[in-house]
Design a protein around this motif. Structure first.
Motif, PDB file in Angstrom:
ATOM      1  N   MET A 192       0.839  -1.181   0.000  1.00  0.00           N
ATOM      2  CA  MET A 192       0.000   0.000   0.000  1.00  0.00           C
ATOM      3  C   MET A 192       0.886   1.248   0.000  1.00  0.00           C
ATOM      4  O   MET A 192       1.790   1.380   0.797  1.00  0.00           O
ATOM      5  N   LYS A 193       0.615   2.131  -0.918  1.00  0.00           N
ATOM      6  CA  LYS A 193       1.393   3.361  -1.045  1.00  0.00           C
ATOM      7  C   LYS A 193       0.923   4.398  -0.037  1.00  0.00           C
ATOM      8  O   LYS A 193      -0.247   4.466   0.307  1.00  0.00           O
ATOM      9  N   SER A 194       1.854   5.200   0.401  1.00  0.00           N
ATOM     10  CA  SER A 194       1.531   6.262   1.342  1.00  0.00           C
ATOM     11  C   SER A 194       0.977   7.468   0.587  1.00  0.00           C
ATOM     12  O   SER A 194       1.502   7.856  -0.459  1.00  0.00           O
ATOM     13  N   VAL A 195      -0.085   8.041   1.096  1.00  0.00           N
ATOM     14  CA  VAL A 195      -0.687   9.223   0.484  1.00  0.00           C
ATOM     15  C   VAL A 195       0.162  10.450   0.800  1.00  0.00           C
ATOM     16  O   VAL A 195       0.250  11.384  -0.003  1.00  0.00           O
ATOM     17  N   GLN A 196       0.818  10.425   1.963  1.00  0.00           N
ATOM     18  CA  GLN A 196       1.598  11.584   2.390  1.00  0.00           C
ATOM     19  C   GLN A 196       2.927  11.713   1.644  1.00  0.00           C
ATOM     20  O   GLN A 196       3.480  12.799   1.557  1.00  0.00           O
ATOM     21  N   ARG A 197       3.449  10.614   1.122  1.00  0.00           N
ATOM     22  CA  ARG A 197       4.772  10.647   0.480  1.00  0.00           C
ATOM     23  C   ARG A 197       4.851  11.669  -0.656  1.00  0.00           C
ATOM     24  O   ARG A 197       5.776  12.490  -0.682  1.00  0.00           O
ATOM     25  N   PRO A 198       3.890  11.683  -1.632  1.00  0.00           N
ATOM     26  CA  PRO A 198       3.972  12.707  -2.695  1.00  0.00           C
ATOM     27  C   PRO A 198       3.857  14.132  -2.149  1.00  0.00           C
ATOM     28  O   PRO A 198       4.537  15.043  -2.634  1.00  0.00           O
ATOM     29  N   ARG A 199       3.011  14.312  -1.118  1.00  0.00           N
ATOM     30  CA  ARG A 199       2.885  15.649  -0.524  1.00  0.00           C
ATOM     31  C   ARG A 199       4.176  16.054   0.175  1.00  0.00           C
ATOM     32  O   ARG A 199       4.586  17.215   0.122  1.00  0.00           O
ATOM     33  N   LEU A 200       4.821  15.091   0.835  1.00  0.00           N
ATOM     34  CA  LEU A 200       6.091  15.360   1.511  1.00  0.00           C
ATOM     35  C   LEU A 200       7.158  15.750   0.490  1.00  0.00           C
ATOM     36  O   LEU A 200       7.889  16.724   0.688  1.00  0.00           O
ATOM     37  N   ILE A 201       7.249  15.001  -0.589  1.00  0.00           N
ATOM     38  CA  ILE A 201       8.254  15.293  -1.620  1.00  0.00           C
ATOM     39  C   ILE A 201       8.017  16.676  -2.207  1.00  0.00           C
ATOM     40  O   ILE A 201       8.960  17.453  -2.409  1.00  0.00           O
ATOM     41  N   LYS A 202       6.757  17.009  -2.470  1.00  0.00           N
ATOM     42  CA  LYS A 202       6.431  18.334  -3.022  1.00  0.00           C
ATOM     43  C   LYS A 202       6.811  19.436  -2.035  1.00  0.00           C
ATOM     44  O   LYS A 202       7.305  20.501  -2.435  1.00  0.00           O
ATOM     45  N   ALA A 203       6.608  19.169  -0.735  1.00  0.00           N
ATOM     46  CA  ALA A 203       6.908  20.190   0.281  1.00  0.00           C
ATOM     47  C   ALA A 203       8.410  20.442   0.405  1.00  0.00           C
ATOM     48  O   ALA A 203       8.838  21.587   0.573  1.00  0.00           O
ATOM     49  N   ILE A 204       9.229  19.385   0.335  1.00  0.00           N
ATOM     50  CA  ILE A 204      10.667  19.588   0.538  1.00  0.00           C
ATOM     51  C   ILE A 204      11.421  19.862  -0.758  1.00  0.00           C
ATOM     52  O   ILE A 204      12.635  19.994  -0.741  1.00  0.00           O
ATOM     53  N   MET A 205      10.717  19.972  -1.874  1.00  0.00           N
ATOM     54  CA  MET A 205      11.383  20.373  -3.131  1.00  0.00           C
ATOM     55  C   MET A 205      11.712  21.864  -3.110  1.00  0.00           C
ATOM     56  O   MET A 205      12.734  22.281  -3.636  1.00  0.00           O
ATOM     57  N   ASP A 206      10.833  22.660  -2.516  1.00  0.00           N
ATOM     58  CA  ASP A 206      11.004  24.107  -2.536  1.00  0.00           C
ATOM     59  C   ASP A 206      12.048  24.598  -1.542  1.00  0.00           C
ATOM     60  O   ASP A 206      12.906  25.400  -1.880  1.00  0.00           O
TER      61      ASP A 206
END
Length: 125
Positions: A1-15
């Motif tokens: 099962m994939k984490s829903v937060q992982r893409p949001r986390l990656i997007k947050a720490i890109m900036d």
């Protein structure tokens, strides 16, 4: 099962670099879950430690992670006990300092035995 937060986390720490506590607030999850995701991404080499923030909690520095490939920032050396005491004494007000010095003077003071009690019961040695 994939984490829903992982893409949001990656997007947050890109900036910009964020600590685990800041990430948990941005992606609306518990700090432990944010740390677990960051640890897994760090282990896989997807994120790196860009900088260390001086933490509020016990003076322990906190890693700020950034998405991408890069070299980890050097972790700052911990404060020595002398530096901690010096920092504490700089914050000390006049009354607290006077109380501390009085307590230190009392610890150095040798209590003299009452000569009358020594005559009745003998010397302590």
């Amino acid at each position: 099962m994939k984490s829903v937060q992982r893409p949001r986390l990656i997007k947050a720490i890109m900036d910009k670099p964020l600590t685990a506590m800041e990430v948990s607030k941005v992606i609306h999850c518990h700090v432990r879950h944010a740390r677990a995701i960051l640890r897994e991404l760090y282990k896989n080499g997807n994120v790196f430690i860009q900088e260390w923030h001086p933490a509020e909690y016990q003076g322990i520095p906190t890693a700020a992670y950034r998405y991408g490939i890069g070299a980890d920032a050097a972790k700052p050396k911990p404060m020595t006990s002398t530096q901690r005491v010096q920092k504490m004494r700089e914050k000390e007000d006049v009354e607290k300092k006077a109380f501390r010095l009085a307590r230190e003077r009392q610890l150095k003071r040798k209590i003299k035995r009452d000569p009358l009690t020594a005559a009745f019961f003998g010397s302590a040695e």
